[in-house]
Write a protein that holds these residues in place. Structure first.
Motif, PDB file in Angstrom:
ATOM      1  N   GLY A 113       0.852  -1.178   0.000  1.00 18.71           N
ATOM      2  CA  GLY A 113       0.000   0.000   0.000  1.00 18.71           C
ATOM      3  C   GLY A 113       0.891   1.232   0.000  1.00 18.71           C
ATOM      4  N   TYR A 114       0.312   2.390  -0.258  1.00 17.61           N
ATOM      5  CA  TYR A 114       1.137   3.592  -0.301  1.00 17.61           C
ATOM      6  C   TYR A 114       0.308   4.808   0.076  1.00 17.61           C
ATOM      7  N   TYR A 115       1.018   5.858   0.407  1.00 23.36           N
ATOM      8  CA  TYR A 115       0.434   7.155   0.708  1.00 23.36           C
ATOM      9  C   TYR A 115       1.221   8.190  -0.085  1.00 23.36           C
ATOM     10  N   VAL A 116       0.519   9.060  -0.804  1.00 20.63           N
ATOM     11  CA  VAL A 116       1.193  10.111  -1.570  1.00 20.63           C
ATOM     12  C   VAL A 116       1.501  11.240  -0.590  1.00 20.63           C
ATOM     13  N   ALA A 117       2.782  11.354  -0.239  1.00 20.33           N
ATOM     14  CA  ALA A 117       3.205  12.334   0.762  1.00 20.33           C
ATOM     15  C   ALA A 117       3.352  13.728   0.162  1.00 20.33           C
ATOM     16  N   GLY A 118       3.491  13.827  -1.105  1.00 22.39           N
ATOM     17  CA  GLY A 118       3.660  15.110  -1.784  1.00 22.39           C
ATOM     18  C   GLY A 118       3.936  14.862  -3.251  1.00 22.39           C
ATOM     19  N   GLU A 119       4.178  15.925  -3.964  1.00 21.30           N
ATOM     20  CA  GLU A 119       4.484  15.801  -5.390  1.00 21.30           C
ATOM     21  C   GLU A 119       5.794  15.036  -5.563  1.00 21.30           C
ATOM     22  N   GLY A 120       5.720  13.864  -6.169  1.00 19.86           N
ATOM     23  CA  GLY A 120       6.920  13.061  -6.419  1.00 19.86           C
ATOM     24  C   GLY A 120       7.443  12.340  -5.195  1.00 19.86           C
ATOM     25  N   ALA A 121       6.583  12.072  -4.214  1.00 19.35           N
ATOM     26  CA  ALA A 121       7.009  11.353  -3.006  1.00 19.35           C
ATOM     27  C   ALA A 121       5.930  10.358  -2.594  1.00 19.35           C
ATOM     28  N   LEU A 122       6.339   9.120  -2.369  1.00 24.51           N
ATOM     29  CA  LEU A 122       5.432   8.057  -1.933  1.00 24.51           C
ATOM     30  C   LEU A 122       5.969   7.440  -0.660  1.00 24.51           C
ATOM     31  N   GLU A 123       5.090   7.200   0.300  1.00 26.15           N
ATOM     32  CA  GLU A 123       5.446   6.434   1.485  1.00 26.15           C
ATOM     33  C   GLU A 123       4.733   5.100   1.354  1.00 26.15           C
ATOM     34  N   VAL A 124       5.517   4.034   1.332  1.00 19.55           N
ATOM     35  CA  VAL A 124       5.013   2.716   0.974  1.00 19.55           C
ATOM     36  C   VAL A 124       5.170   1.769   2.154  1.00 19.55           C
ATOM     37  N   PHE A 125       4.168   0.898   2.341  1.00 18.74           N
ATOM     38  CA  PHE A 125       4.296  -0.179   3.318  1.00 18.74           C
ATOM     39  C   PHE A 125       4.117  -1.497   2.583  1.00 18.74           C
ATOM     40  N   ALA A 126       4.737  -2.518   3.117  1.00 16.10           N
ATOM     41  CA  ALA A 126       4.603  -3.854   2.528  1.00 16.10           C
ATOM     42  C   ALA A 126       4.522  -4.871   3.650  1.00 16.10           C
ATOM     43  N   ARG A 127       3.636  -5.828   3.473  1.00 13.20           N
ATOM     44  CA  ARG A 127       3.569  -6.963   4.398  1.00 13.20           C
ATOM     45  C   ARG A 127       4.360  -8.097   3.777  1.00 13.20           C
ATOM     46  N   VAL A 128       5.286  -8.632   4.544  1.00 10.96           N
ATOM     47  CA  VAL A 128       6.161  -9.689   4.056  1.00 10.96           C
ATOM     48  C   VAL A 128       5.821 -10.970   4.797  1.00 10.96           C
ATOM     49  N   ALA A 129       5.529 -12.026   4.059  1.00 14.68           N
ATOM     50  CA  ALA A 129       5.159 -13.312   4.649  1.00 14.68           C
ATOM     51  C   ALA A 129       6.288 -14.311   4.472  1.00 14.68           C
ATOM     52  N   THR A 130       6.572 -15.015   5.551  1.00 15.22           N
ATOM     53  CA  THR A 130       7.508 -16.126   5.522  1.00 15.22           C
ATOM     54  C   THR A 130       6.817 -17.279   6.223  1.00 15.22           C
ATOM     55  N   GLY A 131       6.249 -18.153   5.445  1.00 16.63           N
ATOM     56  CA  GLY A 131       5.467 -19.228   6.048  1.00 16.63           C
ATOM     57  C   GLY A 131       4.236 -18.641   6.710  1.00 16.63           C
ATOM     58  N   ASP A 132       4.098 -18.865   8.013  1.00 13.81           N
ATOM     59  CA  ASP A 132       2.937 -18.340   8.741  1.00 13.81           C
ATOM     60  C   ASP A 132       3.247 -17.033   9.477  1.00 13.81           C
ATOM     61  N   ARG A 133       4.447 -16.509   9.320  1.00  9.42           N
ATOM     62  CA  ARG A 133       4.829 -15.247   9.972  1.00  9.42           C
ATOM     63  C   ARG A 133       4.648 -14.064   9.034  1.00  9.42           C
ATOM     64  N   LEU A 134       4.190 -12.949   9.583  1.00  8.60           N
ATOM     65  CA  LEU A 134       4.061 -11.706   8.828  1.00  8.60           C
ATOM     66  C   LEU A 134       4.983 -10.670   9.444  1.00  8.60           C
ATOM     67  N   ARG A 135       5.685  -9.938   8.595  1.00 11.70           N
ATOM     68  CA  ARG A 135       6.567  -8.857   9.030  1.00 11.70           C
ATOM     69  C   ARG A 135       6.192  -7.605   8.267  1.00 11.70           C
ATOM     70  N   ALA A 136       6.597  -6.467   8.769  1.00 14.38           N
ATOM     71  CA  ALA A 136       6.301  -5.189   8.125  1.00 14.38           C
ATOM     72  C   ALA A 136       7.573  -4.561   7.584  1.00 14.38           C
ATOM     73  N   MET A 137       7.433  -3.895   6.457  1.00  6.35           N
ATOM     74  CA  MET A 137       8.541  -3.160   5.863  1.00  6.35           C
ATOM     75  C   MET A 137       7.948  -1.852   5.326  1.00  6.35           C
ATOM     76  N   ALA A 138       8.604  -0.742   5.615  1.00  8.62           N
ATOM     77  CA  ALA A 138       8.148   0.557   5.118  1.00  8.62           C
ATOM     78  C   ALA A 138       9.319   1.275   4.475  1.00  8.62           C
ATOM     79  N   PHE A 139       9.021   2.027   3.432  1.00 14.83           N
ATOM     80  CA  PHE A 139      10.065   2.786   2.765  1.00 14.83           C
ATOM     81  C   PHE A 139       9.463   3.994   2.079  1.00 14.83           C
ATOM     82  N   ARG A 140      10.299   4.966   1.804  1.00 12.58           N
ATOM     83  CA  ARG A 140       9.867   6.193   1.135  1.00 12.58           C
ATOM     84  C   ARG A 140      10.558   6.288  -0.212  1.00 12.58           C
ATOM     85  N   LEU A 141       9.791   6.604  -1.234  1.00 16.93           N
ATOM     86  CA  LEU A 141      10.319   6.784  -2.583  1.00 16.93           C
ATOM     87  C   LEU A 141      10.151   8.236  -2.982  1.00 16.93           C
TER      88      LEU A 141
END
Length: 159
Positions: A113-141
């Motif tokens: 998923g993502y949020y448009v933080a401004g013109e030319g900027a995205l804040e993105v989150f991702a759910r990462v699955a490894t088997g039955d475990r879920l982890r979170a990862m966030a990054f800004r583009l």
């Protein structure tokens, strides 16, 4: 002597579960599907230039790239030209700890998923699955003057 050579193509491994659907994409692009939609399959096949125009979304590209580095599948310097500012140093520190490494199973991006933080900027989150475990990862583009997306910040969920 007659030899018959046949190549059986093994099925391509899927890196994402088929249930992944996200309509919150940059530019209002439709969610990705495993194949072409049924409506377009009945029509004439796509031409080569038409297929070459479609490019992956920056959110998907960077989620896959960051996951490859943070899970130990790729070295950190693989992201050097795709980062800006302190993001490379943060990524190197995170990769050292290996927060998304798992034994036996390969982690996959389950949802983005993502949020448009401004013109030319995205804040993105991702759910990462490894088997039955879920982890979170966030990054800004952020999009630079050369119109290329670069990662400017990276975080993962608590260990």
């Amino acid at each position: 002597m007659n030899k018959v050579m046949s190549r059986t193509v093994p099925p391509r491994p899927r890196h994402r579960p088929p249930t992944r659907r996200d309509t919150r994409r940059p530019g209002g692009a439709p969610p990705r599907t495993a194949g072409r939609p049924a409506a377009t399959r009945a029509q004439s096949p796509r031409t080569a230039p038409e297929a070459a125009v479609r490019q992956p979304r920056p959110t998907d590209l960077f989620a896959d790239r960051l996951l490859a580095v943070l899970s130990g599948q790729r070295p950190v310097h693989w992201m050097l030209r795709h980062t800006a500012g302190r993001a490379y140093d943060d990524l190197a520190r995170l990769a050292e700890r290996g927060p998304l490494r798992a034994r036996g199973m390969r982690p996959v991006v389950q949802d983005i998923g993502y949020y448009v933080a401004g013109e030319g900027a995205l804040e993105v989150f991702a759910r990462v699955a490894t088997g039955d475990r879920l982890r979170a990862m966030a990054f800004r583009l952020e999009r630079g003057e050369d119109l290329r997306w670069r990662c400017t910040a990276v975080e993962t969920g608590p260990a």
